[in-house]
Design a protein around this motif. Structure first.
Motif, short mmCIF file in Angstrom:
data_model
loop_
_atom_site.label_atom_id
_atom_site.label_comp_id
_atom_site.label_asym_id
_atom_site.label_seq_id
_atom_site.Cartn_x
_atom_site.Cartn_y
_atom_site.Cartn_z
N LEU A 288 -5.70 -3.73 7.27
CA LEU A 288 -6.46 -4.49 6.27
C LEU A 288 -7.73 -5.08 6.87
O LEU A 288 -8.80 -5.04 6.25
CB LEU A 288 -5.60 -5.62 5.71
N LEU B 172 -1.14 -5.57 -2.81
CA LEU B 172 -1.90 -4.55 -2.09
C LEU B 172 -1.64 -3.14 -2.61
O LEU B 172 -1.97 -2.15 -1.95
CB LEU B 172 -1.58 -4.60 -0.59
N PRO C 278 0.83 -1.21 0.00
CA PRO C 278 0.00 0.00 0.00
C PRO C 278 0.87 1.26 0.00
O PRO C 278 1.90 1.30 0.68
CB PRO C 278 -0.79 -0.11 1.31
N TRP D 161 0.17 -3.45 9.74
CA TRP D 161 -0.53 -3.25 8.47
C TRP D 161 -1.64 -4.28 8.25
O TRP D 161 -2.65 -3.97 7.62
CB TRP D 161 0.46 -3.26 7.30
N ARG D 162 -1.49 -5.46 8.80
CA ARG D 162 -2.56 -6.46 8.65
C ARG D 162 -3.80 -6.05 9.45
O ARG D 162 -4.93 -6.37 9.06
CB ARG D 162 -2.07 -7.83 9.09
N HIS E 267 -4.18 -0.15 -2.54
CA HIS E 267 -4.53 0.58 -1.31
C HIS E 267 -3.70 1.85 -1.21
O HIS E 267 -2.51 1.85 -1.51
CB HIS E 267 -4.28 -0.29 -0.08
#
Length: 246
Positions: free
Chosen positions: A221, A185, A134, A217-218, A188
């Motif tokens: 998400l 990703l 992202p 970061w997960r 994003h």
């Protein structure tokens, strides 16, 4: 081996003036970023590299309040400002971050630093040479020697503005490595450049920081999966071309 993280930040932005000082979850965006960089276990020092402009006095005040070093240099020659800021610390490795990334993940910083520390054959590591992460999770780590060469030899305006292109555009001189995201990703956008970006980042920070300021970061998400309509907030913002792309 001293590792210094340098955050480039200034208040002059044509699309979103003063963006790094905008509030979310009780703190400025730049303060959130400093908080997150502090959690990187392989970073020894943090310095905010800003300009000599009076408009950036507020950034200096924030850095001093947060107890991190600050350096003031030229607005237009960003490479010179960045390199001179690094020389005030004289680290072995330099982490380059831009102040529009309040969701920067300390684990990604540590991963990039660890890769460079583990190999005497590398000069530069980034996760932005290919569009897989992202926007807003960008990390670059380089040796102080590579940075010094770039500052001394780069003459192209693009190289001076974006700091590191002189390094990664010369693979015959510098040994570089990219870290790919385990998922695709790149669609994003978690960077701060437009009012719509601010609205999305404000929601993310206000949702995640009170519950767990160490989020990664997960977790972002997962939050967006729970609020799929949030993704559309800045979907129409035109992505700035990635200066790290070869």
């Amino acid at each position: 081996m001293t590792v210094a993280a340098l955050i480039q930040a200034r208040t002059t932005s044509t699309r979103l003036p003063g963006k790094v000082l905008l509030p979310a979850a009780g703190r400025e965006m730049l303060a959130h970023q400093i908080d997150r960089v502090r959690r990187a276990r392989r970073v020894d020092r943090i310095c905010v590299a800003t300009t000599v402009n009076a408009t950036d006095d507020r950034i200096v005040a924030l850095a001093e309040r947060e107890g991190v070093a600050v350096f003031r240099g030229a607005e237009d020659d960003v490479l010179d400002r960045f390199a001179r800021a690094a020389e005030t610390i004289a680290p072995s490795l330099v982490v380059r971050l831009t102040g529009d990334c309040p969701l920067i993940d300390p684990v990604l910083i540590d991963d990039a630093v660890a890769l460079l520390q583990a190999s005497a054959d590398l000069d530069y590591v980034s996760n932005g040479l290919e569009p897989t992460w992202p926007a807003g999770l960008d990390v670059e780590v380089m040796t102080i020697g590579a940075l010094r060469l770039a500052a001394a030899e780069a003459v192209d305006g693009f190289d001076r503005e974006h700091v590191t292109p002189f390094i990664y555009r010369h693979p015959e001189r510098f040994r570089i490595r990219n870290i790919r995201c385990p998922e695709a990703l790149s669609d994003h956008r978690w960077t701060l450049d437009e009012p719509a970006d601010y609205e999305l980042l404000r929601r993310i920070l206000e949702a995640l920081v009170p519950a767990d300021p160490t989020f990664g970061w997960r977790d972002v998400l997962a939050l967006l999966a729970a609020h799929p309509d949030w993704v559309s907030i800045n979907r129409d913002v035109r992505q700035t071309p990635n200066p790290h792309a070869p």
